[in-house]
Structure formats: structure tokens, C-alpha cells
Design an enzyme around this catalytic site. Structure first.
Site, PDB file in Angstrom:
ATOM      1  N   HIS A   1       0.819  -1.218   0.000  1.00  0.00           N
ATOM      2  CA  HIS A   1       0.000   0.000   0.000  1.00  0.00           C
ATOM      3  C   HIS A   1       0.850   1.264   0.000  1.00  0.00           C
ATOM      4  CE1 HIS A   1       0.328  -0.180   4.555  1.00  0.00           C
ATOM      5  NE2 HIS A   1       0.489   1.102   4.355  1.00  0.00           N
TER       6      HIS A   1
ATOM      7  N   ASP B   1      -0.070  -7.556   1.356  1.00  0.00           N
ATOM      8  CA  ASP B   1       0.418  -6.191   1.554  1.00  0.00           C
ATOM      9  C   ASP B   1       1.947  -6.141   1.581  1.00  0.00           C
ATOM     10  OD1 ASP B   1       0.167  -3.459   1.817  1.00  0.00           O
ATOM     11  OD2 ASP B   1       0.039  -3.506   4.010  1.00  0.00           O
TER      12      ASP B   1
ATOM     13  N   GLY C   1       3.578   5.874   8.489  1.00  0.00           N
ATOM     14  CA  GLY C   1       4.978   6.103   8.175  1.00  0.00           C
ATOM     15  C   GLY C   1       5.848   4.939   8.616  1.00  0.00           C
ATOM     16  N   ASN C   2       5.363   4.163   9.605  1.00  0.00           N
ATOM     17  CA  ASN C   2       6.047   2.939  10.021  1.00  0.00           C
ATOM     18  C   ASN C   2       5.793   1.795   9.040  1.00  0.00           C
ATOM     19  OD1 ASN C   2       5.669   3.785  13.406  1.00  0.00           O
ATOM     20  ND2 ASN C   2       7.615   3.170  12.517  1.00  0.00           N
ATOM     21  N   SER C   3       4.778   1.941   8.200  1.00  0.00           N
ATOM     22  CA  SER C   3       4.401   0.863   7.288  1.00  0.00           C
ATOM     23  C   SER C   3       5.589   0.386   6.471  1.00  0.00           C
ATOM     24  CB  SER C   3       3.297   1.334   6.337  1.00  0.00           C
ATOM     25  OG  SER C   3       2.112   1.607   7.046  1.00  0.00           O
TER      26      SER C   3
END
Length: 567
Positions: free
Chosen positions: A310, A343, A417-419
Site C-alpha cells: 500500500h 500487503d 509512516g512505520n508501514s
């Protein structure tokens, strides 16, 4: 206490008394006591009120029960707080059978001798002993009748108020307009869902169930690059695959894990920090319009890295991508392959060398309560290489209706933002990839990571082929219709069809945009994970039955389709 007007339950000075017609057709006279005011007996003597004059004889009020002559009626003593004010308007009508009903005309209450007494006794005539308050508020005491039968404390009927029909009409019109607006919004969302450009900014997200940049509507596209928007075709790095890739290695915990006191969060951060990068995705080729930010994990010295699908828009061509390493260097990058169902995505940095790959541990060795840290860029590149700490809260968690992953749950803070960043054990081993969290004012500490056992399976196939081997598709792009939306629009739950791939399995059917897929291969479909689970059981060339709600006719239709490889 002495009787004072302000202590009276009406809370105001006496108003004009209620009058009734007497036997001589003359206006009723207000009762006036004899000039000799009654003097109360000493406190040790029983209180005996005087007998009022016999010439005052109004019509006898209707009472529920006729008290015996000369027999006092015992009335419970109720102290009325002086701070409370009686509202005469409130007690002149009662709510009955869905409407306000005016009670019967007010009648004087009787005294202890069965004789009527005036509503406003002259000051000093009826002093109230401290231990008794016969003028209790109706909601505290009503010894005569129920409100719908008789309200002995009611004021004379107030003047008829002006009609509020105009105001009611305005309210009705506004309510209709509001309902119409809400219906329009819901229909708009239902029919446009994933067709519109998603809000792919992983650094700024509202209170949604998962911190996906598309606010939860996407992440479930059945098609991949064939239906994704093409913004920068130069970011398609399908030619960067490594057919002979040996695969990721998952290491066991170190043999001295129980003895070495050096292991801890500080050790873990130092071990992994140089392997964590920041990812900047732009919606234009000139990289002036930042659309998405995330984190990534380096897996090779030559610049291959892992992130979330994503973060790069579930596409090889949606964004122009830059990668920033921990030492501040910036590289152009492209998408080798991605998988929306888990993902995960693999990127390749240009002209990168001598980078430090992360060490990956085996997520199957995790235990509940084990310490973990999350490293990445919460809030974007401005907070690059931030660390949060928590524990493993749960394993094999079904946390999304858009994924087939069994997640690791942790209370370590995971922010937009950690994704794509790593979840690391105390030995410096990456045991998961941060993916999502439950966000909202009533939730805290519920983040989810993709376990490395799943990461290895998907990444190995993406690096070798650019896609996940063995995957099949039905060839549509859709949006899940939840129960609330389905009920409101009087349609079934399922997958609303936004696009149909004319060259895919559904290309030769009557399935059209606006229809809703409700079942596949005999299994009910209400969300993406359910249809993914069905597809995982099949291979390229398998024939299955597709059931869908046809919007043009309002009927359910069944057709047979042949599944195709999802490349």
C-alpha cells in the site's frame, strides 16, 4: 418556621386567585380570615387549625376519596429544598398517549376537615410546622390523584400559545434535505469507492480501522498493474527479477540467548538501524507532489528491499519512488513486484552497493510476551529511524478483511509512516513487517505485523518472478460493500464491481460495472479476504461458478468462469 411567600412551592408572589361561580351567580369572593389571626399553640401542644367561617361554601371539588368528617388526614412530611423552584407551566399539562393533555380545571385541595381551603393562605394564618410541608411539589407528593386524573396544584390554564406549525414545517423540510444529502453521499461512496485516486499518504491518516493510505477502501484490487493508474512507467522494474534467487534466510535465536546480557532493545536497534530506509512516493515524474511515505527493510547489498504494497499504491507504475538510507543518501527506485493480498512489495534501488542487509529471524519461534521493537519513520522522513518498544500481544491474528495474513499483534506503537518497517526481537532479528494498526479514540496499542514466515514465501516469489506463483484471479477491480451500506441501499453484501478486465476470466460474461459479486465457487462473499481464500484453493485453468447481483435487473445471476494466472 414562619410562613413566607418565597417558601411557597410556586416560588413567586401569589397570583390572582382562581374564582368560581357561587350559588347566587355572583363572583366568588376570596376568602378573608377574621381579624383575629390564629396563634399557634406551644410546641408541646397539638396543632389544631381553626374552623373557617361557614359562609364560604363554593362548589365541592371532586376528590378521589371523601375523608370522614372531623377526622384529620395524615399527610407525610416532605421537606422541599428552597433552592428548587416550582415550574407551573411544567405541571399544567401531562404527556399522555403521545401528546400533551391539559388536566381538568384546577380545584382547591381540602383541608383536614373536608372543607376547601384557598390556594394562597394569608400569611400567618396557616403557619407550617418544621416537621410538615403540606405544600410539597407534585413530583414529590400527590395524595389526591394521578396527574392524568387530576392535578390539584395546577395553575389556571395558561393562554393558548401561538401555533408552531410553521416551525414544524421548516424542521420537516430540513430533515428531508439532510436525509437526501446523506443518501447521496452513501450512494457516491458505493459507486465510486476505489475508482477515485486514493489518499496514499501513509504519514497523515485519520481514525480509520487500519492505517492504509486509501482509508480502507483499497488494498483489495483483484487486478494488479493492468488496471492501476500509470503515472510513471519508468518505476516498473519487472525486468529486475532474479530467477535464480536463493531466497531469504530465517535464522533461529542465538544459542546464548538466555545467557548473554547484552541482548536488549539497545542491541536490537543498533543491529537493524542501518538496514531501515525511508520511502517517498510521488504522484508526478518530477517528484514535487509527495503522495505517500513509508519505511523499508534492505534485504541485499545491491539495493533490494521490502516494504508494504500500500505504500507504493498497489502498483508498479502509480508513483515515482525515492529511497533514503539511514545516512541520508537518496536513491531512485522501482517496483520489482507486489502482492495486495499480503500487503508486501519488493523494490530495487538504482546504483546502490555495499548496503547492510537486515538479519531475519523465524517468526514461528515467537512467544507471547516476548519483547519487540518497531523501527521506522513514524510521521514521515522527518522522524526517520525512530524506535518504539512493546511485547508480542498475540499470534496468528485475523486482523483484516482485506488480507489472508495471520498477523503478529503487538502493543509497540505503529504510526503512519512505520508501514513496511521492521519488527525486531531483542537479538536484532527482524521477525515481522509492520503493516497496520487499529486506530481510534477508543483503541490503543493494537498494531499488526506480517510474520517473517509469510514474508519469506511472498518475497522469494516476487524476486524470482515479479509476481506470486500459483495465484489466480477473476479479473475485476472492486470495493467491498459492508452490511450498513448494503442495508441502506437495499442491495446484498459482496464486492461492488468497479472495473472488469475484458481480457480476464469475466471478460466474456454479463458481469458489468455496478454489479455486486455475492458468491464464488459456492461460498458466500462479503469481503476481500473471503474471495482471496477461495482463490487460494485453485490454480490456473480451474472452472468455478460466479454468482452476482445484477444491478440492471435487480436479480441474482450465476455464470461459470475459468480462472487465470495472476501475473
Amino acid at each position: 418556621m414562619d410562613y413566607k411567600p418565597e417558601n411557597d412551592f410556586y416560588g413567586n408572589a401569589p397570583q390572582k386567585p382562581f374564582t368560581e361561580k357561587n350559588d347566587y351567580s355572583q363572583p366568588a369572593q376570596r376568602y378573608v380570615p377574621q381579624q383575629q389571626a390564629f396563634t399557634p399553640q406551644p410546641s408541646n401542644q397539638p396543632f389544631e387549625p381553626p374552623v373557617p367561617p361557614q359562609d364560604f361554601n363554593p362548589e365541592k371539588p371532586l376528590m378521589p376519596k371523601e375523608p370522614q368528617q372531623n377526622q384529620p388526614v395524615e399527610i407525610p412530611a416532605v421537606e422541599m429544598p428552597q433552592s428548587e423552584q416550582f415550574n407551573p407551566v411544567q405541571h399544567t399539562a401531562v404527556y399522555q398517549n403521545g401528546a400533551f393533555v391539559t388536566p381538568e380545571p384546577p380545584r382547591f385541595p381540602q383541608n383536614a376537615y373536608g372543607q376547601p381551603q384557598p390556594p394562597y393562605p394569608p400569611q400567618g394564618y396557616y403557619p407550617q410546622p418544621v416537621q410538615q410541608n403540606i405544600y410539597a411539589r407534585p413530583e414529590q407528593q400527590n395524595v389526591y390523584a394521578q396527574p392524568e386524573q387530576q392535578n390539584v396544584y395546577a395553575q389556571p390554564k395558561p393562554p393558548k400559545q401561538k401555533s408552531n406549525k410553521g416551525l414544524i414545517a421548516v424542521i420537516i423540510v430540513l430533515s428531508v434535505l439532510l436525509a437526501g444529502s446523506l443518501a447521496g453521499i452513501l450512494v457516491y461512496v458505493l459507486h465510486n469507492g476505489s475508482q477515485h485516486t486514493a489518499k496514499n499518504d501513509d504519514s497523515v491518516n485519520g481514525f480509520h480501522e487500519f492505517t492504509l493510505p486509501d482509508n480502507g477502501n483499497g488494498g483489495g484490487f483483484f487486478q494488479q498493474e493492468t488496471t492501476a493508474p500509470v503515472v510513471n512507467d519508468q518505476s516498473d522494474y519487472s525486468d529486475k527479477i532474479i530467477p535464480d534467487y536463493s531466497g531469504m534466510k530465517l535464522e533461529k535465536k542465538p544459542s546464548d540467548a538466555e545467557k548473554n546480557t547484552e541482548y536488549g532493545s539497545e542491541y536490537a536497534f543498533k543491529s537493524v538501524s542501518e538496514s531501515v530506509v525511508g520511502i517517498m512516493a510521488y504522484s508526478d515524474k518530477d517528484k514535487t507532489q509527495l503522495k505517500s511515505q513509508g519505511s523499508g527493510i534492505i534485504i541485499s547489498q545491491g539495493g533490494y528491499l521490502i516494504t508494504n504494497a500500500h505504500v507504493i499504491g498497489n502498483s508498479k507504475t502509480a508513483y515515482a519512488i525515492s529511497v533514503i538510507t539511514s545516512d541520508g543518501k537518496e536513491y531512485n527506485a522501482g517496483v520489482v513486484g507486489f502482492d495486495s493480498r499480503t500487503d508486501l512489495a519488493v523494490l530495487k534501488m538504482d546504483d546502490a552497493e555495499n548496503l547492510k542487509p537486515a538479519t531475519f529471524g523465524d517468526s514461528s519461534d515467537l512467544t507471547l510476551g516476548e519483547d519487540v521493537i518497531i523501527v521506522g519513520n513514524p510521521g514521515g522522513i522527518s522522524y526517520q529511524n525512530s524506535m518504539t518498544k512493546g511485547v508480542v500481544s498475540a499470534l496468528d491474528r485475523d486482523a483484516s478483511n482485506k488480507s489472508i495474513v495471520k498477523f503478529i499483534q503487538t502493543d509497540a506503537a505503529i504510526n503512519p509512516g512505520n508501514s513496511g518497517g521492521p519488527a525486531v526481537n531483542m537479538y536484532g532479528q527482524v521477525i515481522g513487517v509492520a503493516s497496520s494498526k487499529i486506530a481510534g479514540v477508543v483503541y490503543e496499542g493494537m498494531g499488526f505485523c506480517i510474520p517473517t514466515a509469510t514474508v519469506k514465501e511472498i518475497v522469494d516469489s516476487l524476486v524470482k518472478n515479479g509476481y506470486v506463483e500459483g495465484r489466480v484471479k477473476i479479473g475485476i477491480v472492486g470495493t467491498a460493500v459492508d452490511l450498513e451500506t448494503a442495508t441502506y441501499n437495499n442491495v446484498p453484501q459482496g464486492i461492488y464491481v468497479d472495473q472488469v478486465d475484458k481480457d480476464g476470466p469475466c471478460g466474456g460474461t454479463k458481469l458489468a460495472e455496478g454489479d455486486i459479486v455475492t458468491a464464488l465457487d459456492g461460498e458466500t462473499i462479503t469481503n476481500f479476504s473471503e474471495i482471496y481464500n477461495v482463490l487460494e484453493k485453485h490454480k490456473d485453468g480451474d472452472k468455478v461458478t460466479l454468482k452476482y447481483y445484477q444491478a440492471s435487473t435487480g436479480k441474482e445471476v450465476e455464470e461459470e468462469i475459468t480462472l487465470a494466472a495472476d501475473k
